[in-house]
Design a protein around this motif. Structure first.
Motif, mmCIF file in Angstrom:
data_model
loop_
_atom_site.group_PDB
_atom_site.id
_atom_site.type_symbol
_atom_site.label_atom_id
_atom_site.label_comp_id
_atom_site.label_asym_id
_atom_site.label_seq_id
_atom_site.Cartn_x
_atom_site.Cartn_y
_atom_site.Cartn_z
ATOM 1 N N ARG A 132 42.734 44.653 47.262
ATOM 2 C CA ARG A 132 42.209 45.549 48.303
ATOM 3 C C ARG A 132 40.878 46.152 47.821
ATOM 4 O O ARG A 132 40.729 46.507 46.654
ATOM 5 C CB ARG A 132 43.222 46.666 48.565
ATOM 6 N N GLY A 133 39.928 46.197 48.716
ATOM 7 C CA GLY A 133 38.627 46.787 48.385
ATOM 8 C C GLY A 133 37.706 45.834 47.650
ATOM 9 O O GLY A 133 36.610 46.230 47.250
ATOM 10 N N GLU A 134 38.127 44.583 47.507
ATOM 11 C CA GLU A 134 37.282 43.618 46.805
ATOM 12 C C GLU A 134 36.419 42.849 47.821
ATOM 13 O O GLU A 134 36.809 42.706 48.976
ATOM 14 C CB GLU A 134 38.175 42.606 46.080
ATOM 15 N N ILE A 135 35.293 42.334 47.337
ATOM 16 C CA ILE A 135 34.510 41.441 48.203
ATOM 17 C C ILE A 135 34.483 40.063 47.541
ATOM 18 O O ILE A 135 34.071 39.920 46.395
ATOM 19 C CB ILE A 135 33.068 41.950 48.419
ATOM 20 N N LEU A 136 34.973 39.091 48.309
ATOM 21 C CA LEU A 136 35.059 37.725 47.797
ATOM 22 C C LEU A 136 34.027 36.874 48.529
ATOM 23 O O LEU A 136 33.971 36.882 49.765
ATOM 24 C CB LEU A 136 36.471 37.181 48.072
ATOM 25 N N ALA B 191 26.060 36.469 45.621
ATOM 26 C CA ALA B 191 26.215 37.095 44.302
ATOM 27 C C ALA B 191 25.806 38.557 44.326
ATOM 28 O O ALA B 191 26.385 39.394 43.622
ATOM 29 C CB ALA B 191 25.379 36.331 43.290
ATOM 30 N N SER B 192 24.819 38.889 45.189
ATOM 31 C CA SER B 192 24.349 40.272 45.230
ATOM 32 C C SER B 192 25.398 41.202 45.835
ATOM 33 O O SER B 192 25.372 42.402 45.599
ATOM 34 C CB SER B 192 23.042 40.363 46.020
ATOM 35 N N LEU B 193 26.312 40.648 46.611
ATOM 36 C CA LEU B 193 27.286 41.491 47.314
ATOM 37 C C LEU B 193 28.695 41.406 46.721
ATOM 38 O O LEU B 193 29.424 42.402 46.680
ATOM 39 C CB LEU B 193 27.334 41.064 48.800
ATOM 40 N N CYS B 194 29.075 40.204 46.255
ATOM 41 C CA CYS B 194 30.496 39.957 46.004
ATOM 42 C C CYS B 194 30.923 40.209 44.554
ATOM 43 O O CYS B 194 30.133 40.067 43.620
ATOM 44 C CB CYS B 194 30.835 38.527 46.389
ATOM 45 N N ASP B 195 32.209 40.535 44.420
ATOM 46 C CA ASP B 195 32.777 40.685 43.071
ATOM 47 C C ASP B 195 33.090 39.306 42.515
ATOM 48 O O ASP B 195 32.816 39.011 41.362
ATOM 49 C CB ASP B 195 34.086 41.489 43.151
ATOM 50 N N LYS B 196 33.720 38.484 43.390
ATOM 51 C CA LYS B 196 34.128 37.148 42.943
ATOM 52 C C LYS B 196 33.515 36.101 43.872
ATOM 53 O O LYS B 196 33.257 36.392 45.044
ATOM 54 C CB LYS B 196 35.656 37.025 42.993
ATOM 55 N N ILE B 197 33.338 34.905 43.347
ATOM 56 C CA ILE B 197 32.783 33.828 44.182
ATOM 57 C C ILE B 197 33.662 32.584 44.043
ATOM 58 O O ILE B 197 34.117 32.241 42.945
ATOM 59 C CB ILE B 197 31.332 33.473 43.763
ATOM 60 N N ILE B 198 33.882 31.944 45.181
ATOM 61 C CA ILE B 198 34.564 30.646 45.191
ATOM 62 C C ILE B 198 33.531 29.615 45.612
ATOM 63 O O ILE B 198 32.822 29.811 46.600
ATOM 64 C CB ILE B 198 35.723 30.661 46.213
ATOM 65 N N VAL B 199 33.441 28.518 44.883
ATOM 66 C CA VAL B 199 32.513 27.449 45.255
ATOM 67 C C VAL B 199 33.355 26.309 45.830
ATOM 68 O O VAL B 199 34.240 25.782 45.145
ATOM 69 C CB VAL B 199 31.700 26.960 44.038
ATOM 70 N N MET B 200 33.093 25.948 47.074
ATOM 71 C CA MET B 200 33.916 24.908 47.719
ATOM 72 C C MET B 200 33.112 23.640 47.985
ATOM 73 O O MET B 200 31.915 23.683 48.267
ATOM 74 C CB MET B 200 34.472 25.430 49.047
ATOM 75 N N THR C 242 33.840 35.435 38.533
ATOM 76 C CA THR C 242 33.108 36.628 38.971
ATOM 77 C C THR C 242 31.684 36.189 39.296
ATOM 78 O O THR C 242 31.233 35.107 38.877
ATOM 79 C CB THR C 242 33.060 37.684 37.846
ATOM 80 N N SER C 243 30.995 37.031 40.029
ATOM 81 C CA SER C 243 29.625 36.681 40.413
ATOM 82 C C SER C 243 28.783 36.415 39.179
ATOM 83 O O SER C 243 27.976 35.478 39.152
ATOM 84 C CB SER C 243 29.004 37.822 41.217
ATOM 85 N N GLU C 244 28.997 37.226 38.152
ATOM 86 C CA GLU C 244 28.214 37.083 36.917
ATOM 87 C C GLU C 244 28.487 35.726 36.283
ATOM 88 O O GLU C 244 27.558 35.009 35.890
ATOM 89 C CB GLU C 244 28.592 38.247 35.986
ATOM 90 N N GLN C 245 29.781 35.343 36.219
ATOM 91 C CA GLN C 245 30.156 34.044 35.626
ATOM 92 C C GLN C 245 29.502 32.898 36.394
ATOM 93 O O GLN C 245 28.938 31.975 35.805
ATOM 94 C CB GLN C 245 31.682 33.875 35.660
ATOM 95 N N ILE C 246 29.597 32.963 37.727
ATOM 96 C CA ILE C 246 29.084 31.849 38.533
ATOM 97 C C ILE C 246 27.563 31.766 38.424
ATOM 98 O O ILE C 246 26.996 30.681 38.270
ATOM 99 C CB ILE C 246 29.518 32.007 40.021
#
Ligand code: ATP
Length: 728
Positions: free
Chosen positions: A448-452, A634-643, A653-657
Motif C-alpha cells: 500500500r502506498g507504493e508506486i510500481l 524511474a523518476s516516479l516509481c519505487d519499483k519497476i517491472i520490465v516486460m 527498484t528504480s535505482e537497480q533498474i
C-alpha cells in the motif's frame, strides 16, 4: 424549455420559423373557424376571381369585381363605392363542428348579408379557383393533410430508423448484415420512383382516408433507410467509446445503455433529420398529389391544390394567385430547415453558441439521468467511514468477500499480489482460430502506498496485465492465475462482486482522457451523479462543494467555475486531473495509470507525475504507472517491472533498474531512451534491432532471444531466465 426559448431568441430566423409554423398549425387546428367557407363551397359566378380584399377609409372591405372585360375575359373592378362589402370579424356563416364536437356558425371573418338583397358576397383573400372556390379556405383545410402527413410519416420513419439502425449498430454481426441489406433494397431505387412504384401497386380509386393512410405508410417506408444507416454508423462508433464500454462492463443492461448513453449522443442528429424530413415528406405528398396519385377527392392537400389549380401554364400566366400554395410550401420548407439548424446547434455542445451562453452566465445544463462513465458510480469508500474487519477489509461489501477469503491474509501480506497471471485471447485469423498469448505467467506484488512502474515495448503485455486486475478483459479472453487485492482473490469474484472494486477501489486512467467522458455531460453533473450513486439524498450544492474540493486537490484552476464546462472545453492534462479526482471521489485505493502522460506535452507530463507523487504522499494511494518512457517511470516509481513478450524480463527498484540493469532487454531499452541534456550529435540514439515477438507464436525460451546479441543456445530452450542474470 425556457432555456431553449432563450437560445432561440438569439436566432431571429429560427424565431420567425417557429412563429410561422405555430401559426400554420393553429390555422390547421381551427380550420373551420379560420376559413370563411368549406373547401368544396363553389361560387359559380366567380370562377378565377382575383383577391377582392381592400383596405379603404371605411375599413377592410370586399370589393365587387363582377364586370368581365370582353376582350381579356378577366374580371375588372366595378367602379363606385356601393360595390364595397364591409368585412366583419366573427361573422355568422356556414355551420360546422369544431374538433368534430362543438357546433358553431362563427367564422373568423367574412361579409354580412347585403341589406338589399340578403345575399352574402364572397370574400376571396387569395382569389378563387376554376370552380369559384375560395383558395384561402382550401389552403387552410389542405394544411390538415399536408402538415400532419409530414409529422406522422417522419415519426414512423424515425421509429423504424432508430429500431433498425440502432439494432444493427449495437449488435452488429448478422443483425447488422440483415438490416443493411434490407435498407439497400429501399435505397437502390431513387426515392420518387420508389414512391410512384409503391403507389402504383395499389388501387387508384381510394377514398380520402385510405389514400391518406396509404401515402403515409409509403412515405415512411421510403424515408427510414437513410437515417437508419447514419444512426447505425453513429451507434457503432459510440458503443466503442470507453464510457459506453465501461457501462457494459459494470453490468448495466443493454436497454439502459442504449437509452441513457447512446441515444442522447445522437439526439441532435435525430432532431435535425426529423425537422428536415417533415418538409421532405410534405413535398413528396405534394408530388404524388400533383401527379394525381395522392389524396383523393373530396379531401384537399396543398399538393392536390397545385395539381388542380395550376395544371396548365395559361392558368399560371393569367391567374397568378393560383401559385399561392407553392409559396406556402416554400415558406414551410424554409421554416422547418431554419428551425432544424437552430435545434441542431442548441443540442450540440461543440457548437460556438456555448461560448455566447458562457459569457452570459447561462450555460445550458444537459442533465442525463443514468449517464456516467464507470468512474462515476459509487460510494467514496474512504469518505464513507470505512469499517475495518479483523482481516483489514475497508468497505462493507468488501468485508463480505473478506470473511470468505481472508484466511490467507497475514500481517506481511502485500496490498496487491499477482501470481502467475496468464491472459490469452482467442481470435479468428483467416478461417482458423488462433490463440494470442498476451501474458504468459506474470507475478509481482506491491505494498500500500507504493508506486510500481511497468515499462516495455508496444505489445509486450503491459495493458493486458493491468486490465486483468479489475477484470476489464473482453469476452474472448481467458485469464488464469491469482490476483490478491487487499487480501481478496479477485479472479474468483463474480462480475457483480467485481463491481465493488472496478472503477471504485481500483481506479483507472488512460492515455486519452477525453474518451472516458460522456461528451454531452458537463463535469459538474458527472460529479453529482458520482456522489448521488452512493448518497441519493445529497444536494447539488453539497456534491458541488465536494467536487470543488477534489478538483482543487488535483490542481484544476478555478474549479468552481469549471463545473459547468463540458469535456471538450478542457485540455488533455486538465481532463487527466479530473479523471484522477473522479477516481478519488469513489475512494480509489489503487490507481492504474495506463500511459496517462503519453498524449501530453513534457511540461504537463511533469505536472501529472508530480500530482501522482503528491497523492501517494497525502492519501497513501497505491499506483501502477505504465509508460514507454523508462526515465519518467524511474523518476516516479519505487519499483519497476520490465516486460517483453508477455513475460517479466527483469524487476527491481528504480535505482537497480536504472543503474544496474542486468537483462539485455532492459539494457537495450535504456540505451534506446534519449537522455535529458544530451544532444543527438553527442550520443547516438539506438533502436532495438529485429521485430517484436508475435504473441500468437511465442518463443519457448526467452522471447528476446531472436533480437539479443548475447543470446546462447540455452536461451532458446524452455525457461525465460537470462543466462547473464543467472551468472549473477
Ligand atoms: N482483445 C484482444 N484480442 C486479441 N489480442 C489482444 C487483445 N488485447 C491485446 N491483445 C494483444 O496482446 C498483446 C499485448 O497487448 P497490450 O495492449 O498489453 O500491449 P502493451 O504492452 O500495453 O502495448 P502498448 O504499449 O502499445 O499499449 C498485443 O500483441 C495485443 O495485440
Amino acid at each position: 424549455m425556457n432555456r431553449l426559448f432563450q437560445y432561440l431568441k438569439t436566432r431571429p430566423l429560427a424565431i420567425i420559423s417557429v412563429a410561422v409554423l405555430v401559426l400554420l398549425y393553429l390555422f390547421m387546428i381551427f380550420a373551420p373557424f379560420i376559413s370563411p367557407y368549406t373547401p368544396t363551397r363553389t361560387f359559380e359566378e366567380d370562377t378565377f376571381h382575383p383577391s377582392n380584399i381592400e383596405i379603404t377609409r371605411q375599413g377592410i372591405v370586399a370589393r365587387e369585381y363582377r364586370v368581365l372585360n370582353p376582350i381579356t375575359w378577366r374580371y375588372a373592378k366595378v367602379k363606385g363605392k356601393e360595390f364595397h362589402h364591409k368585412i366583419s370579424f366573427f361573422v355568422k356563416g356556414e355551420p360546422y363542428k369544431l374538433f368534430g364536437l362543438i357546433p358553431s356558425e362563427r367564422h373568423l371573418f367574412g361579409t354580412k348579408p347585403d341589406p338589399r338583397t340578403g345575399e352574402l358576397y364572397p370574400v376571396f383573400l387569395f382569389g378563387a379557383d376554376n370552380l369559384g372556390r375560395d383558395l384561402f379556405s382550401r389552403m387552410v383545410y389542405g394544411s390538415r393533410i399536408s402538415l400532419t402527413i409530414g409529422f406522422v410519416a417522419s415519426a414512423i420513419s424515425l421509429v423504424l430508423a432508430i429500431l433498425l439502425g440502432g439494432l444493427a449498430g449495437y449488435y452488429g454481426g448478422k443483425t447488422d448484415w440483415a438490416v443493411m441489406r434490407f435498407s439497400e433494397f429501399f435505397m437502390l431505387i431513387p426515392g420518387l420512383y420508389l414512391i410512384l412504384f409503391l403507389r402504383s401497386l395499389l388501387n387508384s380509386k381510394m377514398d380520402s382516408g385510405t389514400s391518406y393512410m396509404i401515402i403515409t405508410v409509403i412515405l415512411s417506408l421510403v424515408g427510414w433507410p437513410g437515417t437508419a444507416r447514419t444512426l447505425r454508423g453513429m451507434v457503432h462508433a459510440i458503443k466503442r467509446e470507453e464510457f459506453v464500454l465501461d457501462a457494459g462492463l459494470e453490468g448495466i443492461p443493454s436497454t439502459v445503455i442504449i437509452f441513457a448513453h447512446i441515444i442522447p449522443q445522437i439526439t441532435s442528429l435525430l432532431i435535425v433529420s426529423t425537422t428536415l424530413a417533415i418538409p421532405l415528406f410534405i413535398m413528396s405528398e405534394t408530388t404524388l398529389s400533383y401527379l394525381g396519385l395522392g389524396i383523393a377527392d373530396p379531401a384537399v392537400s396543398w399538393g392536390s391544390l397545385i395539381n388542380r389549380d395550376i395544371s396548365t401554364l395559361s392558368n399560371l400566366k393569367n391567374f397568378p394567385w393560383l401559385l399561392t400554395p407553392v409559396y406556402l410550401l416554400l415558406a414551410v420548407t424554409l421554416a422547418f430547415n431554419f428551425l432544424g439548424d437552430a435545434l441542431r446547434d442548441y443540442f450540440d455542445p461543440y457548437h460556438v453558441v456555448f461560448k455566447t451562453w458562457k459569457k452570459k452566465g447561462a450555460l445550458p445544463a444537459f442533465s442525463r439521468s443514468g449517464l456516467s462513465h464507470f468512474r462515476s458510480r459509487s460510494i467514496p469508500a474512504q469518505q464513507a467511514a470505512p469499517e475495518r474487519t479483523s482481516c483489514g477489509a475497508t468497505a462493507p461489501s468488501a468485508s463480505k468477500h473478506k470473511s470468505m477469503r481472508c484466511s490467507t491474509v497475514s500481517a506481511g501480506t502485500p496490498f496487491l499480489s499477482v501470481e502467475n497471471l496468464r491472459v490469452s485471447f482467442t481470435v479468428l485469423r483467416g478461417a482458423s482460430q488462433t490463440v494470442i498469448k498476451s501474458v504468459r505467467g506474470v507475478s509481482f506484488s506491491m505494498n500500500r502506498g507504493e508506486i510500481l512502474g511497468i515499462v516495455g515495448e508496444s505489445g509486450s503485455g503491459k495493458s493486458v496485465t493491468t486490465t486483468a486486475i479489475p477484470a476489464l478483459h473482453p469476452s474472448n479472453a481467458t485469464v488464469e492465475g491469482k490476483i490478491f487485492f487487499d487480501g481478496v482473490e479477485l479472479t474468483s469474484l463474480s462480475q457483480k462482486e467485481m463491481r465493488t472494486y472496478r472503477g471504485k477501489k481500483i481506479g483507472l486512467i488512460f492515455q486519452e482522457p477525453g474518451r472516458s467522458f460522456d461528451p454531452l455531460q458537463n463535469i459538474g453533473s458527472v460529479f453529482l451523479e458520482t456522489f448521488r450513486n452512493s448518497d441519493p439524498k445529497i444536494t447539488k450544492e453539497e456534491a458541488y462543494k465536494k467536487a470543488i474540493e477534489l478538483l482543487d486537490e488535483v490542481g484544476l484552476p478555478d474549479p468552481a467555475s469549471r463545473l459547468k464546462n463540458f469535456p471538450h472545453q478542457f485540455s488533455g492534462g486538465q481532463l487527466q486531473r479530473i479523471g484522477i479526482a473522479l477516481s478519488l471521489a469513489q475512494g480509489c485505493e489503487l490507481l492504474i495509470a495506463d500511459e496517462p502522460t503519453t498524449a501530453l506535452d513534457v511540461t504537463i507530463q511533469a505536472q501529472i507525475v508530480g500530482l501522482l507523487a503528491n497523492l501517494r504522499k497525502t492519501r497513501n494511494l497505491s499506483i501502477i504507472f505504465i509508460s514507454h518512457n523508462i526515465d519518467l517511470v524511474a523518476s516516479l516509481c519505487d519499483k519497476i517491472i520490465v516486460m517483453y513478450g508477455g513475460l517479466i524480463m527483469e524487476s527491481g527498484t528504480s535505482e537497480q533498474i536504472m543503474n544496474h540493469a542486468r537483462h539485455p532487454y532492459t539494457q537495450a531499452l535504456l540505451a534506446s531512451s534519449p537522455k535529458f541534456g544530451t544532444h543527438y550529435t553527442s550520443q547516438k540514439l539506438l533502436s532495438i534491432p529485429g521485430r517484436v515477438t508475435d504473441p500468437a507464436h511465442p518463443e519457448p525460451g526467452c522471447p528476446f532471444e531472436p533480437r539479443c546479441s548475447f543470446a546462447k543456445e540455452e536461451c532458446r530452450n524452455a525457461g525465460s531466465e537470462c543466462h547473464k542474470m543467472r551468472k549473477g
